[in-house]
Design a protein around this motif. Structure first.
Motif, PDB file in Angstrom:
ATOM      1  N   VAL A 100       0.811  -1.220   0.000  1.00  0.00           N
ATOM      2  CA  VAL A 100       0.000   0.000   0.000  1.00  0.00           C
ATOM      3  C   VAL A 100       0.843   1.268   0.000  1.00  0.00           C
ATOM      4  O   VAL A 100       0.316   2.363  -0.157  1.00  0.00           O
ATOM      5  CB  VAL A 100      -0.975   0.027   1.198  1.00  0.00           C
ATOM      6  CG1 VAL A 100      -1.970  -1.126   1.092  1.00  0.00           C
ATOM      7  CG2 VAL A 100      -0.242  -0.025   2.510  1.00  0.00           C
ATOM      8  N   ALA A 101       2.164   1.130   0.184  1.00  0.00           N
ATOM      9  CA  ALA A 101       3.048   2.301   0.193  1.00  0.00           C
ATOM     10  C   ALA A 101       4.464   1.864  -0.173  1.00  0.00           C
ATOM     11  O   ALA A 101       4.809   0.687  -0.076  1.00  0.00           O
ATOM     12  CB  ALA A 101       3.056   2.962   1.561  1.00  0.00           C
ATOM     13  N   VAL A 102       5.255   2.837  -0.605  1.00  0.00           N
ATOM     14  CA  VAL A 102       6.677   2.626  -0.875  1.00  0.00           C
ATOM     15  C   VAL A 102       7.450   3.595  -0.002  1.00  0.00           C
ATOM     16  O   VAL A 102       7.130   4.783   0.058  1.00  0.00           O
ATOM     17  CB  VAL A 102       7.013   2.874  -2.363  1.00  0.00           C
ATOM     18  CG1 VAL A 102       8.513   2.814  -2.607  1.00  0.00           C
ATOM     19  CG2 VAL A 102       6.291   1.879  -3.248  1.00  0.00           C
ATOM     20  N   ASP A 103       8.448   3.075   0.706  1.00  0.00           N
ATOM     21  CA  ASP A 103       9.359   3.895   1.499  1.00  0.00           C
ATOM     22  C   ASP A 103      10.733   3.844   0.843  1.00  0.00           C
ATOM     23  O   ASP A 103      11.113   2.812   0.278  1.00  0.00           O
ATOM     24  CB  ASP A 103       9.487   3.357   2.923  1.00  0.00           C
ATOM     25  CG  ASP A 103       8.292   3.673   3.783  1.00  0.00           C
ATOM     26  OD1 ASP A 103       7.165   3.520   3.277  1.00  0.00           O
ATOM     27  OD2 ASP A 103       8.479   4.071   4.936  1.00  0.00           O
ATOM     28  N   LEU A 104      11.475   4.936   0.948  1.00  0.00           N
ATOM     29  CA  LEU A 104      12.830   4.968   0.416  1.00  0.00           C
ATOM     30  C   LEU A 104      13.686   5.899   1.259  1.00  0.00           C
ATOM     31  O   LEU A 104      13.168   6.691   2.045  1.00  0.00           O
ATOM     32  CB  LEU A 104      12.829   5.394  -1.053  1.00  0.00           C
ATOM     33  CG  LEU A 104      12.215   6.751  -1.416  1.00  0.00           C
ATOM     34  CD1 LEU A 104      13.223   7.884  -1.248  1.00  0.00           C
ATOM     35  CD2 LEU A 104      11.708   6.708  -2.836  1.00  0.00           C
TER      36      LEU A 104
END
Length: 65
Positions: free
Chosen positions: A19-23
């Motif tokens: 549901v999300a992308v973190d970087l």
């Protein structure tokens, strides 16, 4: 090319049900990711001696204008 690569990663993540992308972005690249809809969170931190910030984008959220 960079934006196309990020979008391909987002598409692959969504296909896997995320549901999300973190970087972790180098601070000089924050604007690039912000234009793609990512938001900064948390404090600056070093990685390999280079300042970074954590960023997140909810999948399905449009790129920033």
């Amino acid at each position: 090319v960079g934006a196309a690569l990020v979008r391909a990663i987002e598409d692959a993540a969504a296909e896997r049900g995320l549901v999300a992308v973190d970087l972790h972005a180098q601070t000089h690249a924050l604007g690039f990711y912000e234009r793609l809809g990512y938001a900064v969170y948390g404090p600056e931190f070093p990685d390999a001696g280079i300042p970074h910030r954590a960023m997140r984008k909810a999948l399905g959220q449009p790129d920033a204008p």
